[in-house]
Design a protein around this motif. Structure first.
Motif, PDB file in Angstrom:
ATOM      1  N   GLU A  14      -5.109  31.851 -13.373  1.00 40.49           N
ATOM      2  CA  GLU A  14      -6.355  32.550 -12.648  1.00 40.49           C
ATOM      3  C   GLU A  14      -6.065  33.484 -11.617  1.00 40.49           C
ATOM      4  O   GLU A  14      -5.528  32.985 -10.491  1.00 40.49           O
ATOM      5  N   PRO A  15      -6.355  34.550 -11.671  1.00 40.14           N
ATOM      6  CA  PRO A  15      -6.268  35.746 -10.448  1.00 40.14           C
ATOM      7  C   PRO A  15      -6.778  35.247  -9.296  1.00 40.14           C
ATOM      8  O   PRO A  15      -5.927  35.311  -8.332  1.00 40.14           O
ATOM      9  N   TRP A  16      -7.896  34.551  -9.041  1.00 39.15           N
ATOM     10  CA  TRP A  16      -8.313  34.282  -7.997  1.00 39.15           C
ATOM     11  C   TRP A  16      -7.529  32.804  -7.181  1.00 39.15           C
ATOM     12  O   TRP A  16      -7.412  33.065  -6.193  1.00 39.15           O
ATOM     13  N   GLN A  17      -6.893  32.329  -8.062  1.00 36.25           N
ATOM     14  CA  GLN A  17      -6.129  31.162  -7.708  1.00 36.25           C
ATOM     15  C   GLN A  17      -4.715  31.692  -7.168  1.00 36.25           C
ATOM     16  O   GLN A  17      -4.175  31.479  -6.094  1.00 36.25           O
ATOM     17  N   LYS A  18      -4.042  32.766  -7.765  1.00 34.28           N
ATOM     18  CA  LYS A  18      -3.037  33.480  -7.363  1.00 34.28           C
ATOM     19  C   LYS A  18      -3.129  34.173  -6.217  1.00 34.28           C
ATOM     20  O   LYS A  18      -2.082  33.742  -5.363  1.00 34.28           O
ATOM     21  N   GLU A  19      -4.335  34.777  -6.025  1.00 34.31           N
ATOM     22  CA  GLU A  19      -4.516  35.442  -4.822  1.00 34.31           C
ATOM     23  C   GLU A  19      -4.718  34.469  -3.695  1.00 34.31           C
ATOM     24  O   GLU A  19      -4.011  34.583  -2.534  1.00 34.31           O
ATOM     25  N   LEU A  20      -5.540  33.524  -3.745  1.00 38.64           N
ATOM     26  CA  LEU A  20      -5.661  32.448  -2.671  1.00 38.64           C
ATOM     27  C   LEU A  20      -4.139  31.708  -2.404  1.00 38.64           C
ATOM     28  O   LEU A  20      -3.998  31.584  -1.279  1.00 38.64           O
ATOM     29  N   SER A  21      -3.487  31.400  -3.287  1.00 33.22           N
ATOM     30  CA  SER A  21      -2.375  30.872  -3.048  1.00 33.22           C
ATOM     31  C   SER A  21      -1.228  31.621  -2.262  1.00 33.22           C
ATOM     32  O   SER A  21      -0.543  31.208  -1.297  1.00 33.22           O
ATOM     33  N   THR A  22      -1.179  32.749  -2.679  1.00 34.43           N
ATOM     34  CA  THR A  22      -0.339  33.946  -1.956  1.00 34.43           C
ATOM     35  C   THR A  22      -1.056  34.021  -0.426  1.00 34.43           C
ATOM     36  O   THR A  22      -0.151  33.758   0.646  1.00 34.43           O
ATOM     37  N   HIS A  23      -2.333  34.015  -0.264  1.00 33.12           N
ATOM     38  CA  HIS A  23      -2.977  34.013   1.078  1.00 33.12           C
ATOM     39  C   HIS A  23      -2.485  32.724   1.841  1.00 33.12           C
ATOM     40  O   HIS A  23      -1.849  32.909   2.923  1.00 33.12           O
ATOM     41  N   LEU A  24      -2.607  31.630   1.258  1.00 31.10           N
ATOM     42  CA  LEU A  24      -2.147  30.460   1.995  1.00 31.10           C
ATOM     43  C   LEU A  24      -0.650  30.415   2.224  1.00 31.10           C
ATOM     44  O   LEU A  24      -0.324  29.880   3.514  1.00 31.10           O
ATOM     45  N   ARG A  25       0.098  30.850   1.472  1.00 36.28           N
ATOM     46  CA  ARG A  25       1.442  31.044   1.761  1.00 36.28           C
ATOM     47  C   ARG A  25       1.696  31.870   2.958  1.00 36.28           C
ATOM     48  O   ARG A  25       2.615  31.405   3.927  1.00 36.28           O
TER      49      ARG A  25
END
Length: 113
Positions: A14-25
Motif C-alpha cells: 500500500e503506497p500510503w503505508q510505505k510513505e507513512l512507514s518512511t516518515h516514521l523511520r
C-alpha cells in the motif's frame, strides 16, 4: 540506515503505508540520531544502546508505531494503546498526527537508554 529495513519498507504494497512507514523511520532518526535499525520478528525495530526504542508494524488497514519505555511520559488519553511501559499509535489511511510531538515523545522515552 539499515538496508534490510529499507527493503522491508520498499516491499510494503500500500503506497500510503510505505510513505507513512518512511516518515516514521525519519522521525525516529530525528529523535535518536544514533538509532540502530534491524528487522526482527518481521518488523523494523529501532534501538538505542542495544535497547528497544520503537517498532513499526503494518497490517491490512493500518500502520502501528510502538514507543518503548513510556511509563514516565504524559501522553494524551485515548491516542495510544498498550501497557504503561510501551504505547502503540495505530494509524489508518488519512489519519494525521503531530510529527514534532511524536519526535519529542520518542526522544523523552529513549532518553534514559
Amino acid at each position: 540506515m539499515n538496508q534490510e529495513v529499507t527493503d522491508f519498507i520498499e516491499a510494503i504494497k500500500e503506497p500510503w503505508q510505505k510513505e507513512l512507514s518512511t516518515h516514521l523511520r525519519e522521525l525516529v532518526h530525528k529523535a535518536i540520531p544514533d538509532a540502530h535499525e534491524r528487522v526482527q520478528y518481521k518488523k523494523p525495530h529501532f534501538l538505542k544502546n542495544g535497547k528497544y526504542a520503537a517498532v513499526i508494524s503494518t497490517s491490512k488497514d493500518a500502520v502501528s508505531f510502538t514507543i518503548f519505555h513510556t511509563a514516565e511520559l504524559e501522553l494524551p488519553e485515548g491516542m495510544f494503546d498498550g501497557p504503561p511501559e510501551r504505547k502503540t499509535l495505530k494509524l489508518r489511511k488519512g489519519d494525521t498526527f503531530d510529527s514534532g510531538q511524536l519526535v519529542s515523545w520518542i526522544s523523552q522515552a529513549s532518553g534514559s537508554l
